[in-house]
Design an enzyme around this catalytic site. Structure first.
Site, PDB file in Angstrom:
ATOM      1  N   ILE A 110       0.860  -1.189   0.000  1.00  0.00           N
ATOM      2  CA  ILE A 110       0.000   0.000   0.000  1.00  0.00           C
ATOM      3  C   ILE A 110       0.890   1.230   0.000  1.00  0.00           C
ATOM      4  CG2 ILE A 110      -0.182   0.081   2.532  1.00  0.00           C
ATOM      5  CD1 ILE A 110      -3.094   1.072   2.125  1.00  0.00           C
ATOM      6  N   ILE A 141       4.949  -1.280   2.863  1.00  0.00           N
ATOM      7  CA  ILE A 141       4.604   0.134   2.674  1.00  0.00           C
ATOM      8  C   ILE A 141       5.378   0.664   1.479  1.00  0.00           C
ATOM      9  CG2 ILE A 141       4.531   2.418   3.695  1.00  0.00           C
ATOM     10  CD1 ILE A 141       2.744   0.435   5.130  1.00  0.00           C
ATOM     11  N   LYS A 142       4.649   1.156   0.487  1.00  0.00           N
ATOM     12  CA  LYS A 142       5.300   1.698  -0.709  1.00  0.00           C
ATOM     13  C   LYS A 142       5.703   3.152  -0.467  1.00  0.00           C
ATOM     14  CE  LYS A 142       3.965   0.681  -4.934  1.00  0.00           C
ATOM     15  NZ  LYS A 142       3.082   0.497  -6.124  1.00  0.00           N
ATOM     16  N   ILE A 143       6.982   3.412  -0.643  1.00  0.00           N
ATOM     17  CA  ILE A 143       7.518   4.759  -0.499  1.00  0.00           C
ATOM     18  C   ILE A 143       8.236   5.135  -1.781  1.00  0.00           C
ATOM     19  CG2 ILE A 143       9.164   6.207   0.763  1.00  0.00           C
ATOM     20  CD1 ILE A 143       8.700   4.476   3.211  1.00  0.00           C
TER      21      ILE A 143
END
EC number: 2.2.1.2
Length: 374
Positions: A110, A141-143
């Site tokens: 996400i 976690i998409k960064i």
């Protein structure tokens, strides 16, 4: 149910098949579980455009949106609730793959709000918030790996959180991402976190590199330039895989963390749906095969590979020299590769920001309509 033999063979040579799509209908209908059972899917990636498409076209959200509208929820809170609920449910669908692979696969990503792509502290803070809300060990976690996003990756990993570093276009940026991941692991170890529980992938974008480079080669319009079309993305990927091997297979820094249970940050090939219809529809799967990699694909690409894809063995290892030679030819033909990568990153951040705003606008209109209906 039995697995498709083409996709099963792809997995056997070390490529994890992830789906680049998610919707509530896909979860509730069992279509995601069916892809796991028949198409070797062991992970899911999402982005703002995917969520916008889902909420715009999927009636499965109606009841929850009505409830949130009745409670007076704001648009940002509504989007956060709906998207994190979907990701949590997808994590549960993939829990068996997570357990079977010892936490390597079975992952669902996400993304943080793309409007924060140039704010390190806010990106890191929202990453921690999303990790707590979804509350599943198989979350990523998409960064975005922007200049501000790279130190956020370091900070989030240092807190024991698994990260998908996304929007990587150049090897130079990828090297910064790998260093940020190692920095984060070292800090996580010092803080007492269990390194074996931290996973990371680096999402290296593929087809967009060909699209942008091909456009420039077409404008240059010399025989040398035209002959190079459709080759930049794979050359870039070969250079990226060589960089991965230097850091995670032979690098002393990772070896010092490996003894404490650290996991290598796998390369994830993103944007693998072919955009130029003159190219084979399985191009960015067949030519991106190497051990310990991930290929996240739209369902159309998964289906294409299931139907006629071929596994030709490792197509990346030992190809650094050929990739560098192709880059030299592109530069000689007049392509400014540094500008290509800068342009692609700026466009990608803008595209996802526009999609996020469209998601907010669509959700706000739906909430407004539901409130009027009572």
């Amino acid at each position: 149910m039995t697995q498709n033999t083409n996709l099963e063979e792809l997995c056997e040579v070390g490529v994890s098949v992830w789906l680049d799509d998610l919707s509530r209908e896909r979860i509730e209908s069992g279509r995601l579980a069916e892809l796991v059972a028949t198409k070797s899917v062991v992970g899911v990636t999402t982005n703002p455009a995917i969520f916008h498409a889902a909420l715009s076209n999927d009636g499965s959200y109606h009841a929850q949106l009505r409830e949130l509208a009745t409670r007076g929820a704001g648009v940002d809170a509504t989007v956060r609730t709906v998207t994190t609920d979907d990701v949590r449910s997808a994590c549960d669908v993939l829990a068996a793959q997570f357990d079977r692979t010892g936490g390597v696969d079975g992952r669902v990503s996400i993304e943080v709000d793309p409007r924060l792509a140039h704010d390190t502290d806010e990106t890191a803070a929202q990453a921690v918030e999303l990790w707590k809300i979804v509350d599943r060990p198989n979350l990523l976690i998409k960064i975005p790996a922007t200049a501000a996003g790279v130190p956020a990756i370091n900070q989030v990993v240092s807190e024991g959180i698994s990260v998908n570093a996304t929007l990587i276009f150049s090897v130079e940026r990828y090297e910064l991402v790998m260093n940020a991941y190692l920095d984060g692991l070292e800090a996580a170890k010092a803080a007492g976190h269990d390194l074996s529980r931290i996973q990371s992938v680096a999402s290296f974008f593929v087809s967009r590199v060909d699209t942008e480079t091909d456009n420039r080669l077409t404008k240059i319009n010399t025989p040398e330039a035209l002959e190079l079309r459709g080759r930049a993305a794979l050359a870039n990927a070969r250079l990226a895989y060589a960089a991965y091997q230097r850091v995670f297979e032979t690098g002393t820094r990772f070896r010092q963390l490996d003894v404490f249970g650290a996991n290598a940050q796998r390369l994830l090939w993103a944007s693998t749906g072919v955009k130029n219809k003159d190219y084979p529809d399985t191009l960015y799967v067949e030519e991106l095969v190497a051990p310990n990699t991930v290929n996240t694909m739209p369902e159309t690409t998964i289906d294409a590979f299931a139907d006629h894809g071929r596994v030709k063995g490792d197509t990346l290892s030992g190809k650094e020299a050929s990739g560098q030679a192709l880059f030299s030819r592109l530069e000689a033909a007049g392509v400014d590769l540094a500008d290509v990568f800068d342009t692609l990153e700026a466009e990608a951040v803008e595209k996802f920001t526009v999609a996020w705003k469209a998601l907010l606008d669509t959700t706000e209109e739906q909430l407004r309509t539901l409130r009027r209906e009572g």
